[in-house]
Motif scaffolding. Structure first.
Motif, mmCIF file in Angstrom:
data_model
loop_
_atom_site.group_PDB
_atom_site.id
_atom_site.type_symbol
_atom_site.label_atom_id
_atom_site.label_comp_id
_atom_site.label_asym_id
_atom_site.label_seq_id
_atom_site.Cartn_x
_atom_site.Cartn_y
_atom_site.Cartn_z
ATOM 1 N N ASP A 263 -31.985 -21.224 4.625
ATOM 2 C CA ASP A 263 -31.152 -20.894 3.467
ATOM 3 C C ASP A 263 -30.335 -22.122 3.061
ATOM 4 O O ASP A 263 -30.051 -22.989 3.878
ATOM 5 C CB ASP A 263 -30.177 -19.761 3.824
ATOM 6 N N THR B 201 -33.994 -25.936 -1.738
ATOM 7 C CA THR B 201 -33.898 -24.839 -2.703
ATOM 8 C C THR B 201 -33.628 -25.336 -4.116
ATOM 9 O O THR B 201 -34.256 -24.884 -5.070
ATOM 10 C CB THR B 201 -32.778 -23.857 -2.309
ATOM 11 N N ARG C 24 -29.709 -17.534 -0.592
ATOM 12 C CA ARG C 24 -31.089 -17.256 -0.138
ATOM 13 C C ARG C 24 -31.998 -17.092 -1.361
ATOM 14 O O ARG C 24 -31.700 -16.328 -2.277
ATOM 15 C CB ARG C 24 -31.098 -15.970 0.682
#
Ligand code: ADP
Length: 666
Positions: A51, A72, A149
């Motif tokens: 995450d 991410t 997330r």
């Protein structure tokens, strides 16, 4: 703000539990060492997390940025740290960040908050956020840590799941069978439209109800309630079907014969979480089966042979009637050629029949001969109809063969009887003709005798009459009055006898003579008759003719005789002192003319009206009205000889209306 290395940031900002107890310095040292180790451990966890873990200060400036965040969002730690957190927030969600900050300010933690964030390359990303406040040693909030997330995958999965569920719903809704889904405690969760229709319950009403209430079934034959297949499926953990003759009673009492099954619904791990019940109304199928069974029973019980064959002429069905008529059992004939039943000389017949059938035509009551197992010839009447498949193609034929041996025998004996009867009738006719000829000859002889007798009697009678008159004229004065009276009586008796003989002669002539019919002017004839006879004229009588009188087909002498006789009677049978009045008129129909003669005489009682046309029949006494009783018999006979009829309508005291009906002029 100086740029931090990614490794430094979390250590600086992390919330680290502080030892608050009063403990010895060695312990402090130990704890201090432990603290350093724990911090390093936390940093390692953060660093290795999948995450994105980000921290920011209260000005929304990013203060740390782990690998997960790099992966991410696409920004490196160097690029991200020191930037405003807003670089990650889509412009339309700016307000959202404010709210988050506000809540953080109040010391709240935000968990699994689903939203959208921006990547470095501008693409959007579905995320779940958990945001916690970071406090300094005084407990003051100095920033926030954010665990982000990436839930794109999860969202897609959810979406897929949703679609899957909808597809399932649509499938269940559009399925032709009734479907009911229950939970573990047999409470209804779902009904598809067919189930709604059959049970009479709507999904909204049935939902949560015990299945027994919604789906009421019982055995049609025993009338006993049947255990629900769902409860058994749940109990036994397997698919359970229903026994035959199960009937569902809908909410409004309608009954549906059912075919159904219940099966447990399991989760992937095999745990049963409910049951699904699938059922269909087999009312139509049942009716079709029953009608098939009835037809089969009819075929089986028929006296006629009912045989099914395919287009190659092979026998495919063979009923009891066929067994009885032809002597073969079913198992001997199935699959055999139908030709086994045909005498060899009739094989071509079968070809012709098949030809008709291939064209879909029926052969009706075709009489022929077939051979039984023991070699007997059986006369049969065949009716052959094509058997068609659902698409209308002829696939075979059904043959009904009726044994007409009896009928043939009856027909033959009828023919025999008929010819015997005809022979008999011919013989009879011959005998009748023979006898008739004989009789006619006898009658002719008798008539000849009576004619000559009558004729021959007239001459001596005339002699008696005229000699008596001479005696009376020449010697009358010398005779005594009584002698004269006797002489008078013999004269009048002789003249009465003469009239009688004359009438008998006329009657017998009218009966025998061959005549020819012509068109007659009745009016002219009538006037002539009146002219020749003073008693038909004024003042003796009054005869009125209603002209015109229709001409008729007849024989002049005969019609003259008829009219004369009727007028004679009309002027004769009137009360004494009354002037006779006669009215004559005619009335024509399509082919006939009726001549009417109405008088003002004494009339004839109803009972005597038919009798007066018989020979020697007189109704009124001899004294008042002289006569022979032959006049009307002559009338009827003469009219009949001319192809007509005669009759009378009368009431005593009110006159009579005699009529003659004759063929009309052509
Ligand atoms: P006859 O006049 O010689 O007696 P018919 O055969 O002509 O014989 O008639 C038979 C009987 O029918 C008569 O005796 C009479 O009683 C009855 N009759 C015939 N014509 C008339 C008439 N116009 N009115 C009343 N009676 C009639």
């Amino acid at each position: 703000m100086p740029k931090h290395s990614q490794k430094q940031a979390p250590v600086e900002n992390a919330v680290v539990p502080s030892g608050q107890d009063a403990v010895s310095s060695s312990i402090f040292r130990f704890i201090g060492a432990a603290k350093v180790e724990a911090t390093a451990l936390l940093a390692a966890i953060v660093e290795s997390s999948e995450d994105a873990i980000i921290s920011k200060n209260l000005d929304a400036i990013i203060t740390s940025w782990n690998h997960g965040a790099e992966r991410t969002f696409g920004y490196s730690a160097e690029e991200a740290i020191g930037q405003s957190i807003r670089i990650l927030i889509p412009p339309e969600l700016a307000k959202e960040e404010m709210t988050i900050l506000e809540r953080l300010g109040r010391g709240e933690r935000i968990e699994h908050f689903e939203t959208v964030r921006l990547r470095k390359d501008g693409t959007r990303l579905d995320v779940s956020l958990t945001v916690s406040p970071i406090r300094n040693h005084d407990g003051r909030i100095v920033g926030a840590s954010k665990i982000v997330r990436d839930i794109t995958e999860q969202k897609r999965f959810k979406q897929q799941l949703q679609e899957e569920r909808e597809r399932l719903q649509v499938t269940l809704a559009s399925i032709g069978d009734g479907v009911i889904v229950t939970d573990l405690s047999s409470r209804v969760q779902f009904l598809n439209p067919v189930a709604e229709e059959l049970t009479g319950w709507k999904q909204s009403e049935a939902s949560g109800q015990p299945l027994e209430l919604v789906f009421r079934i019982f055995n049609e034959q025993t009338q006993v309630a049947v255990e629900n297949p769902v409860s058994r499926a749940l109990k036994e953990g397997r698919i359970v079907g229903l026994a035959n003759h199960t009937v569902l009673i809908a909410r409004d009492g309608t009954k549906h014969p059912l075919d159904d099954s219940g099966s447990p619904v399991r989760r992937a791990d095999g745990t049963i979480i409910g049951a699904v019940l699938i059922f269909r109304d087999i009312g139509d199928r049942r009716a079709a089966e029953e009608s098939r069974a009835r037809l089969a029973a009819i075929v089986e019980s028929s006296d006629d042979a009912i045989i099914g064959k395919d287009l190659q002429g092979r026998i495919i069905t063979w009923n009891k009637g066929a067994e009885r008529i032809f002597g073969y059992a079913e198992n001997e004939m199935l699959g055999e050629s139908i030709l086994r039943l045909l005498p060899p000389e009739r094989f071509t017949e079968e070809e012709k029949i098949l030809e008709h059938l291939r064209h879909g035509e029926r052969v009706d009551h075709f009489e022929t001969v077939r051979i039984s197992k023991d070699g007997h010839q059986i006369p049969v009447s065949l009716t052959i109809s094509p058997i068609k498949d659902a698409a209308g193609n002829v696939i075979g034929a059904s043959k009904i063969a009726r044994d007409i041996t009896r009928r043939k025998q009856t027909e033959e004996s009828l023919v025999k009887t008929k010819s015997e009867l005809e022979n008999h009738a011919r013989n009879l006719e011959a005998r009748v003709a023979e006898r008739t000829a004989h009789l006619q000859q006898t009658i002719a002889e008798l008539e000849g005798v009576s004619y000559s007798l009558s004729h021959d009697m007239r001459a001596p009678l005339r002699t008696i009459q005229s000699f008596s008159q001479i005696v009376l004229a020449e010697a009358g004065e010398k005779l005594e009055p009584t002698e004269r009276e006797l002489l008078q009586k013999s004269i009048s008796a002789a003249s009465r006898l003469d009239r009688l003989i004359r009438d008998v002669l006329i009657y017998s002539r009218v009966s025998r003579e061959a005549i020819e019919l012509t068109t007659l002017n009745v009016e002219q004839l009538l006037r002539q008759i009146i002219d020749e006879r003073p008693e038909f004229q004024s003042p003796k009588a009054k005869i009125e003719i209603q002209t015109p009188l229709e001409p008729v087909r007849g024989h002049e002498a005969y019609l003259t005789q008829c009219i004369t006789n009727l007028l004679d009677n009309a002027v004769k049978f009137v009360p004494a002192g009354r002037q006779p009045e006669v009215r004559v008129w005619s009335k024509a129909t399509d082919h006939q003319v009726r001549l009417w003669f109405a008088d003002n005489g004494i009339g004839i009682p109803k009972a005597a009206q038919e009798r007066v046309f018989g020979i020697f029949q007189r109704v009124h006494g001899d004294k008042a009205y002289a006569g022979t009783g032959i006049g009307l018999a002559i009338v009827r006979k003469a009219v009949e000889r001319m192809g007509g009829t005669a009759g009378v309508e009368s009431q005593p005291g009110q006159g009579s209306r005699f009529w003659l009906q004759l063929p009309r002029e052509e």
